[in-house]
Design a protein around this motif. Structure first.
Motif, PDB file in Angstrom:
ATOM      1  N   SER A 112       0.833  -1.193   0.000  1.00 40.58           N
ATOM      2  CA  SER A 112       0.000   0.000   0.000  1.00 40.58           C
ATOM      3  C   SER A 112       0.880   1.260   0.000  1.00 40.58           C
ATOM      4  N   ASP A 113       1.949   1.232   0.810  1.00 43.80           N
ATOM      5  CA  ASP A 113       2.846   2.400   0.894  1.00 43.80           C
ATOM      6  C   ASP A 113       3.569   2.666  -0.419  1.00 43.80           C
ATOM      7  N   SER A 114       3.710   1.623  -1.265  1.00 45.99           N
ATOM      8  CA  SER A 114       4.460   1.803  -2.507  1.00 45.99           C
ATOM      9  C   SER A 114       3.657   2.579  -3.557  1.00 45.99           C
ATOM     10  N   CYS A 115       2.441   2.991  -3.197  1.00 48.94           N
ATOM     11  CA  CYS A 115       1.597   3.660  -4.192  1.00 48.94           C
ATOM     12  C   CYS A 115       0.923   4.906  -3.588  1.00 48.94           C
ATOM     13  N   PRO A 116       1.685   6.016  -3.488  1.00 49.48           N
ATOM     14  CA  PRO A 116       1.098   7.239  -2.928  1.00 49.48           C
ATOM     15  C   PRO A 116       0.086   7.860  -3.901  1.00 49.48           C
ATOM     16  N   PRO A 117      -1.096   8.261  -3.415  1.00 53.53           N
ATOM     17  CA  PRO A 117      -2.141   8.767  -4.310  1.00 53.53           C
ATOM     18  C   PRO A 117      -1.707   9.914  -5.231  1.00 53.53           C
ATOM     19  N   ALA A 118      -0.902  10.874  -4.756  1.00 55.57           N
ATOM     20  CA  ALA A 118      -0.542  12.018  -5.612  1.00 55.57           C
ATOM     21  C   ALA A 118       0.270  11.545  -6.820  1.00 55.57           C
ATOM     22  N   LEU A 119       1.226  10.641  -6.579  1.00 53.88           N
ATOM     23  CA  LEU A 119       2.052  10.118  -7.682  1.00 53.88           C
ATOM     24  C   LEU A 119       1.207   9.278  -8.638  1.00 53.88           C
ATOM     25  N   PHE A 120       0.316   8.496  -8.039  1.00 55.64           N
ATOM     26  CA  PHE A 120      -0.508   7.603  -8.858  1.00 55.64           C
ATOM     27  C   PHE A 120      -1.454   8.412  -9.747  1.00 55.64           C
TER      28      PHE A 120
END
Ligand code: 13P
Ligand code: SF4
Length: 336
Positions: A112-120
């Protein structure tokens, strides 16, 4: 408990994310937890990766799909979630009128931590013609950016529910995504995330172990890397793996997932042998450090003081709910 007392308890949650209150060591925590369940009309949901004592006191033990389904339908007033944060958050998204307590707020998930919403969001914006299929092991922020959520037990069915030529982004687990690409013949665009526990298995050591145990079957979770999956006799979610060991006729299994699942496997098939797949290092790396933050003490305390609990912004909750509902609907149609 009255709201003022709950507020006071919330302030006692330390910076590590849990209530650090000393308990009388003679307390029978099993009996106390059972008592609190009745007093507070609470249900204790636990994932298979929890320590054996927690599994033994749980009302329901399951994989991510089973846990979400239980959370959605429960009539209990309080859901005690012995798992990690995204699971408890999913329970709150699905059943907002219930109080959802979690033993340790910092029980997170490397995937879950490997996918930050802003970057995604930036990544998604670069591919406007793609739909977004996200693995449930992600934050509410990622769920809100997704068209549908999947778990390891329904990912194949859900991806196949899209037309063959539909362009798809799959997030955040590149290993599960690559596995689904392989079995469905799709070419989904994969976010580069992975689970720290399932990436640790040693192909060389498993191969050697197989030589010493020629009749052992290798069973693996699809979060494992491709070379491990290639070696596997069976690939499935935690529930899938458990069921396989119950119905299959072999006597020995090399289990490539978190070790917590062995408790139910041994309970269900006491005459069979289960060998945890060896990791690269000589460490306890196939124990998930997040799942294992939860203890019976922390469960007792979060039930008694009704905190830490999941509190969500309503707009985010509603946006995250849509793709989870779609997942539950497709799963139901598929009989899952
Ligand atoms: P499932 O239990 O849904 O297979 O998921 C495994 C896992 O890694 C949960 O964090
Ligand atoms: Fe996340 Fe992996 Fe732990 Fe599951 S086992 S909670 S995917 S870090």
């Amino acid at each position: 408990m009255n709201p003022t007392a709950i507020d006071a308890a919330r302030k006692q949650v330390n910076e590590k994310g849990f209530l650090d209150i000393e308990l009388d060591p003679t307390l029978d925590l099993f009996a106390e937890i059972e008592k609190l369940k009745k007093e507070k009309n609470a249900i204790l949901l636990a994932h298979y990766y929890q320590e054996p004592d927690i599994q033994d006191v749980a009302d329901y033990i399951g994989d991510s799909l089973g846990l979400a389904q239980q959370a959605e339908k429960t009539q209990a007033d309080m859901i005690v979630f012995a798992g990690v944060h995204f699971m408890a958050e999913t329970a709150k998204i699905l059943n907002p009128s219930k109080k959802v307590v979690i033993p340790d707020l910092k029980a997170g998930c490397s995937l879950s931590d490997s996918c930050p919403p802003a970057l995604f969001k930036k990544f998604k914006d670069q591919h406007p013609d793609h739909v977004v299929v996200s693995y449930i092991n992600c934050s509410a922020g990622i769920k809100a950016l997704s068209d549908v959520i999947v778990t390891s037990s329904n990912a194949r069915v859900i991806v196949e529910s899209f037309p063959k030529d539909q362009k798809i982004i799959f997030a955040p687990d590149k290993n599960l995504g690559a596995y689904i690409n392989k079995v469905t013949g799709r070419d989904m665009l994969l976010w580069n995330g992975a689970c720290m526990v399932h990436e640790i298995f040693s192909l060389e050591k498993i191969t050697k172990l197989k030589t010493r145990h020629p009749n052992a079957k290798v069973i693996a979770h699809p979060e494992c890397e491709e070379p491990i999956l290639r070696l596997a006799d069976y690939i499935g979610s935690t529930t899938g793996l458990l069921k396989y060991t119950q119905t299959d006729s072999s006597q020995e299994y090399i289990v490539a997932t978190e070790t917590g699942i062995l408790h139910q496997m041994i309970k269900a098939s006491p005459t069979k042998t289960f060998i945890p797949a060896p990791p690269e290092n000589n460490c306890a790396c196939n124990d998930c450090p997040h799942m294992k933050r939860n203890t019976l003490e922390k469960i007792y305390l979060c039930m008694k003081y009704e905190t830490p609990d999941i509190i969500m912004d309503e707009e985010l909750r509603l946006a995250a709910r849509k793709p989870i509902e779609r997942m539950l609907e497709i799963s139901k149609q598929a009989g899952l």
